[in-house]
Enzyme design. Structure first.
Site, PDB file in Angstrom:
ATOM      1  N   CYS A 161       0.830  -1.203   0.000  1.00 15.66           N
ATOM      2  CA  CYS A 161       0.000   0.000   0.000  1.00 15.66           C
ATOM      3  C   CYS A 161       0.869   1.260   0.000  1.00 15.66           C
ATOM      4  O   CYS A 161       1.426   1.611  -1.035  1.00 15.66           O
ATOM      5  CB  CYS A 161      -0.970  -0.031   1.188  1.00 15.66           C
ATOM      6  SG  CYS A 161      -2.338   1.140   1.009  1.00 15.66           S
TER       7      CYS A 161
ATOM      8  N   HIS B 183      -3.382  -5.196   0.204  1.00 12.63           N
ATOM      9  CA  HIS B 183      -2.868  -5.661   1.504  1.00 12.63           C
ATOM     10  C   HIS B 183      -2.861  -7.191   1.509  1.00 12.63           C
ATOM     11  O   HIS B 183      -3.786  -7.822   2.055  1.00 12.63           O
ATOM     12  CB  HIS B 183      -3.739  -5.137   2.633  1.00 12.63           C
ATOM     13  CG  HIS B 183      -3.540  -3.694   2.946  1.00 12.63           C
ATOM     14  ND1 HIS B 183      -2.645  -3.254   3.897  1.00 12.63           N
ATOM     15  CD2 HIS B 183      -4.104  -2.578   2.415  1.00 12.63           C
ATOM     16  CE1 HIS B 183      -2.681  -1.931   3.959  1.00 12.63           C
ATOM     17  NE2 HIS B 183      -3.550  -1.497   3.054  1.00 12.63           N
TER      18      HIS B 183
ATOM     19  N   GLU C 293      -1.329  -9.216   3.282  1.00 16.92           N
ATOM     20  CA  GLU C 293      -1.218  -9.815   4.615  1.00 16.92           C
ATOM     21  C   GLU C 293      -2.571 -10.268   5.154  1.00 16.92           C
ATOM     22  O   GLU C 293      -2.637 -11.204   5.970  1.00 16.92           O
ATOM     23  CB  GLU C 293      -0.568  -8.828   5.603  1.00 16.92           C
ATOM     24  CG  GLU C 293      -1.405  -7.619   5.993  1.00 16.92           C
ATOM     25  CD  GLU C 293      -1.251  -6.431   5.062  1.00 16.92           C
ATOM     26  OE1 GLU C 293      -1.518  -5.297   5.489  1.00 16.92           O
ATOM     27  OE2 GLU C 293      -0.850  -6.647   3.901  1.00 16.92           O
TER      28      GLU C 293
END
Length: 543
Positions: A381, A511, A513
């Site tokens: 990001c 993102h 993750e």
């Protein structure tokens, strides 16, 4: 009809209600049941999207774009199910909905009260998630601590909810603290007794008590808690500190927690399949040499601000059989003249997401170091914005290149706004209206590191940002050597970039993750940690 399990907490906050709930969800799913989870937060914010990561930790984002509590990240990682906006709501959201209806006249001019109006609205959310998910079992964690004034409407709502349900359709689990007093050399049960007494005074009798403690809990202690809290001794469970949260499901399973819950709910105790989970834990406990990863961020004083990033790195480390050691480095204190000292021992550099100018120049310095020294790099990001800005400044001959996000703070015009709002966003006054949230598709370019990682031409990642790579400068950046390895299907938005002359340098606008799982680590984290391991091994050979 779905069965419902409510998890409450007592004595102190941060006991691990979320991990307890997620662990039970994992065990019940391993028994073959369809499980969904829900977090109820008593605070008055509508959602955590505007809350400081220094206070609240990371903001987790679901596929449908809901900004929610970080516990939902634990839920998704443990039960491996993508949750939705129905999985998290706050007291503020309930009040907002009620007052909106009242202003419209939907409530027919009557007095709006906590009971029955707020409690009915809360109960509707319990039913709605069950209906929409089609789950066999819904596990709902009630945030906060029993006795807090903010939690009272929610405790009253679950009391009423059980009252209207058939016997055996609702179970209550209370997570509480058993402190160990050093001078007395014993675990004390009185805080748990008082917590359960408070809960019972509100009309809720726990079916199970999960005791958090730093020490082992004896049978005598269990019997004492059972006696004074009116709970079967078999339903008093120990949840002692574990070296990893991923051991908690196994510890609870060894005590028959999942079996007892299913029996109370009147459900079949089917065979359990914990093979993949056990294999993950076994691998996690026998990892090889460490590999050092720097997270250069803004909110490093609270590690929970980057919780999903840290967990995803750990998943990738277990995949490769190496122990990932995370070093949180404050980007605000990082300067170009001391970046080598801070990063010279690192095997990989990761710049995570965030908002605002503070620490951005430190992130630029970290990107520059990783690019010039061929250190594996992953940008997420804002990390992509830093990577593009650094490349524009130092390779594409655009000195001072920056994001217009910071123009107001810089109090000057950005000469090369390589990161900017899209033209259609600039006339929107509501800042939330400019935010791109949730899962978006991305076309992955052939013969790139991104394609090597994903192995698929179209992937989906979750987003939470409002600024994009400025298409005015895209061709100039590409001509200078930047590789655009991921684009939106209409090719208007740059989703991923990388460098062709670097061993492993990738940044994603999304993102990744948020989608990493213990038994299924995310492809970008897998390849990033793999590159860091190769870098580490090469350094050790030279040494």
């Amino acid at each position: 009809m779905a069965k419902h399990i409510f998890v409450t907490g007592g004595v102190v906050s941060s006991l691990g209600k979320g991990i307890t709930a997620a662990s039970l969800g994992q065990l019940l799913k391993a028994r073959g049941y369809k499980v969904t989870m829900q977090k109820v937060d008593p605070y008055l914010n509508i959602d955590p999207g505007t809350m400081s990561p220094f206070q609240h930790g990371e903001v987790f984002v679901t596929d449908d774009g809901h900004e929610c509590d970080l516990d939902l990240g634990h839920y998704e990682r443990f039960i491996d199910v993508s949750l939705s906006e129905e999985s998290n709501f706050t007291a503020g959201a309930i009040y907002q909905s009620l007052l909106t209806r009242e202003r419209r006249g939907d409530l027919l001019g009557r007095t709006v009260q906590v009971v029955p109006d707020m409690t009915n609205s809360i109960k509707e959310r319990f039913v709605r998630i069950a209906d929409q998910s089609g789950a066999d079992i819904v596990i709902t964690e009630i945030g906060g601590t029993v006795g807090d004034i903010e939690s009272l409407p929610f405790i009253e709502a679950v009391r009423q909810f059980k009252l209207k349900k058939p016997h055996g359709d609702v179970a209550f689990i209370h997570v509480t603290l058993l402190p160990y007093i050093d001078v007395a050399h014993e675990v004390k049960t009185k805080p748990t007794q008082h917590s359960v007494k408070e809960l019972r005074s509100l009309g809720v009798q726990p079916d199970f008590i999960v005791c958090r403690s730093s020490r082992a809990i004896t049978q005598k202690v269990r019997e004492k808690i059972a006696l004074f809290c009116d709970v079967d001794v078999e339903n008093v469970l120990a949840c002692c500190d574990e070296p990893s949260i991923y051991r908690v499901p196994l510890a609870l399973h060894e005590q028959g927690f999942d079996t007892k819950v299913l029996e109370l709910l009147g459900l079949e105790v089917a065979d359990i399949n914990l093979r993949d989970w056990c294999e993950y834990v076994e691998r996690m406990e026998s990892l090889g040499e460490p590999v050092d990863i720097a997270i250069v961020g803004k909110y490093v004083s609270l590690p929970d601000a980057y919780l999903s990033v840290v967990e995803a790195l750990g998943h990738a480390g277990v995949y490769h059989g190496r122990r990932v050691v995370v070093h949180l480095i404050d980007g605000e204190t990082l300067r170009s003249d001391d970046v080598r000292k801070a990063l010279s021992q690192m095997d990989g550099v990761l710049v995570p997401g965030g908002f605002g100018l503070r620490a951005f120049e430190g992130k630029i310095a970290a990107v520059n170091y990783a690019r010039l020294n061929k250190v594996p790099f992953l940008g997420i990001c804002l990390g992509l914005h830093a990577a593009v800005s650094e490349f524009a400044r130092n390779v594409a001959d655009m000195p001072g290149a920056n994001s217009t996000e910071f123009a107001e703070e810089l109090d000057e015009r950005v000469e090369y706004p390589v990161i900017d709002l899209l033209p259609g966003q600039k006339d929107i006054e509501d800042r939330g209206g400019t935010m791109r949230r949730g899962a978006y598709p991305c076309k992955v370019k052939e013969q790139t590191l991104a394609m090597e990682a994903y192995g698929e031409p179209v992937i989906y990642e979750r987003h939470r940002h409002r600024f994009e790579v400025n298409n005015v400068y895209r061709d100039r950046l590409v001509e200078a050597g930047l590789v655009v390895s991921g684009l939106s299907p209409d090719e208007r938005l740059v989703e991923m970039i990388e460098l062709a002359d670097h061993p492993w340098f990738v940044a994603s606008q999304g993102h990744p993750e948020f989608k990493s799982r213990p038994t299924r680590c995310h492809p970008l984290f897998r390849e990033f940690v793999g590159a860091a391991i190769r870098y580490n091994d090469a350094r050790n050979e030279l040494a």
